[in-house]
Design a protein around this motif. Structure first.
Motif, PDB file in Angstrom:
ATOM      1  N   MET A 198      -4.478   0.619  -1.826  1.00  0.00           N
ATOM      2  CA  MET A 198      -3.824  -0.635  -2.156  1.00  0.00           C
ATOM      3  C   MET A 198      -4.329  -1.150  -3.494  1.00  0.00           C
ATOM      4  O   MET A 198      -5.505  -1.014  -3.813  1.00  0.00           O
ATOM      5  CB  MET A 198      -4.105  -1.665  -1.061  1.00  0.00           C
ATOM      6  N   ASN A 199      -3.414  -1.715  -4.256  1.00  0.00           N
ATOM      7  CA  ASN A 199      -3.752  -2.293  -5.554  1.00  0.00           C
ATOM      8  C   ASN A 199      -3.586  -3.806  -5.506  1.00  0.00           C
ATOM      9  O   ASN A 199      -2.710  -4.305  -4.807  1.00  0.00           O
ATOM     10  CB  ASN A 199      -2.784  -1.780  -6.631  1.00  0.00           C
ATOM     11  N   PHE A 200      -4.426  -4.489  -6.266  1.00  0.00           N
ATOM     12  CA  PHE A 200      -4.223  -5.930  -6.404  1.00  0.00           C
ATOM     13  C   PHE A 200      -4.655  -6.378  -7.789  1.00  0.00           C
ATOM     14  O   PHE A 200      -5.451  -5.716  -8.452  1.00  0.00           O
ATOM     15  CB  PHE A 200      -4.957  -6.720  -5.309  1.00  0.00           C
ATOM     16  N   PRO A 211       0.820  -1.221   0.000  1.00  0.00           N
ATOM     17  CA  PRO A 211       0.000   0.000   0.000  1.00  0.00           C
ATOM     18  C   PRO A 211       0.846   1.259   0.000  1.00  0.00           C
ATOM     19  O   PRO A 211       2.013   1.245   0.377  1.00  0.00           O
ATOM     20  CB  PRO A 211      -0.782  -0.099   1.311  1.00  0.00           C
ATOM     21  N   ARG A 212       0.232   2.343  -0.452  1.00  0.00           N
ATOM     22  CA  ARG A 212       0.820   3.684  -0.325  1.00  0.00           C
ATOM     23  C   ARG A 212      -0.089   4.442   0.621  1.00  0.00           C
ATOM     24  O   ARG A 212      -1.274   4.128   0.735  1.00  0.00           O
ATOM     25  CB  ARG A 212       0.871   4.373  -1.691  1.00  0.00           C
ATOM     26  N   GLY A 267      -8.053   0.028  -4.411  1.00  0.00           N
ATOM     27  CA  GLY A 267      -8.976   0.170  -3.289  1.00  0.00           C
ATOM     28  C   GLY A 267      -8.445   1.162  -2.278  1.00  0.00           C
ATOM     29  O   GLY A 267      -7.265   1.135  -1.938  1.00  0.00           O
ATOM     30  N   PHE A 268      -9.306   2.054  -1.799  1.00  0.00           N
ATOM     31  CA  PHE A 268      -8.920   3.075  -0.823  1.00  0.00           C
ATOM     32  C   PHE A 268      -9.514   2.764   0.539  1.00  0.00           C
ATOM     33  O   PHE A 268     -10.616   2.238   0.640  1.00  0.00           O
ATOM     34  CB  PHE A 268      -9.451   4.452  -1.250  1.00  0.00           C
ATOM     35  N   GLY A 269      -8.776   3.153   1.582  1.00  0.00           N
ATOM     36  CA  GLY A 269      -9.297   3.191   2.949  1.00  0.00           C
ATOM     37  C   GLY A 269     -10.168   2.031   3.358  1.00  0.00           C
ATOM     38  O   GLY A 269      -9.742   0.888   3.401  1.00  0.00           O
ATOM     39  N   GLU A 270     -11.421   2.358   3.656  1.00  0.00           N
ATOM     40  CA  GLU A 270     -12.373   1.391   4.216  1.00  0.00           C
ATOM     41  C   GLU A 270     -12.626   0.208   3.289  1.00  0.00           C
ATOM     42  O   GLU A 270     -12.906  -0.896   3.748  1.00  0.00           O
ATOM     43  CB  GLU A 270     -13.712   2.074   4.512  1.00  0.00           C
ATOM     44  N   GLU A 324       6.587  -6.647   7.578  1.00  0.00           N
ATOM     45  CA  GLU A 324       6.092  -7.877   8.221  1.00  0.00           C
ATOM     46  C   GLU A 324       4.564  -7.915   8.201  1.00  0.00           C
ATOM     47  O   GLU A 324       3.966  -8.956   7.946  1.00  0.00           O
ATOM     48  CB  GLU A 324       6.582  -7.968   9.684  1.00  0.00           C
ATOM     49  N   LEU A 325       3.957  -6.774   8.465  1.00  0.00           N
ATOM     50  CA  LEU A 325       2.501  -6.696   8.441  1.00  0.00           C
ATOM     51  C   LEU A 325       1.997  -6.961   7.020  1.00  0.00           C
ATOM     52  O   LEU A 325       1.001  -7.660   6.816  1.00  0.00           O
ATOM     53  CB  LEU A 325       2.015  -5.329   8.935  1.00  0.00           C
ATOM     54  N   PHE A 326       2.716  -6.422   6.039  1.00  0.00           N
ATOM     55  CA  PHE A 326       2.310  -6.639   4.649  1.00  0.00           C
ATOM     56  C   PHE A 326       2.340  -8.132   4.305  1.00  0.00           C
ATOM     57  O   PHE A 326       1.450  -8.626   3.603  1.00  0.00           O
ATOM     58  CB  PHE A 326       3.185  -5.838   3.680  1.00  0.00           C
TER      59      PHE A 326
END
Length: 147
Positions: A62-64, A26-27, A77-80, A99-101
């Motif tokens: 975040m992109n996927f 994410p950015r 996708g943004f935020g919520e 690590e979280l990613f």
């Protein structure tokens, strides 16, 4: 209505059922706590066009890559909205780490979901992308009806 990725066109507002096949890190950006619009940092203060100096909050985008068997598309996708794919808290965003990613990636990859949103053309890469408005888990009963 629902469409196959190979059939979507620029400007479509549609939903796609598919699988998350790749997740990109994410950015983050800062938004005004009052209106949720992006704020600019000026001399250590955060300024909203509408509300002046404000309290701010960190948000993620975040992109996927999403594949439905007919083709694949990049989803933004943004935020919520991302919370509907990966369970996370504001603290996770404030203290984001590689690590979280890794945890998020394990949670998201291979997940089958329905993404609802608008199909836009990304001029820089001249490809279609979908901006997600909603991501939801698939109801097996709903799927069986469609088959």
């Amino acid at each position: 209505g629902r469409k196959k990725i190979e059939d979507v066109k620029e400007g479509d507002y549609t939903e796609i059922f598919g699988t998350v096949v790749q997740l990109f890190e994410p950015r983050f950006f800062n938004v005004c706590k009052k209106c949720g619009k992006k704020v600019n940092e000026e001399n250590g203060e955060f300024v909203c066009r509408e509300h002046g100096k404000v309290e701010h909050e960190k948000r993620g985008v975040m992109n996927f890559f999403f594949d439905d068997g007919s083709s694949n598309i990049r989803v933004v996708g943004f935020g919520e909205v991302i919370n509907q794919l990966i369970s996370h808290t504001q603290a996770d965003i404030d203290n984001f780490s590689p690590e979280l990613f890794d945890v998020w990636r394990k949670e998201a990859l291979g997940k089958q979901v329905i993404v609802e949103g608008k199909v836009n053309k990304n001029e820089m890469f001249s490809r279609l992308e979908m901006v997600a408005r909603k991501i939801r888990d698939v109801d097996p009963v709903e799927l069986i009806k469609e088959l």
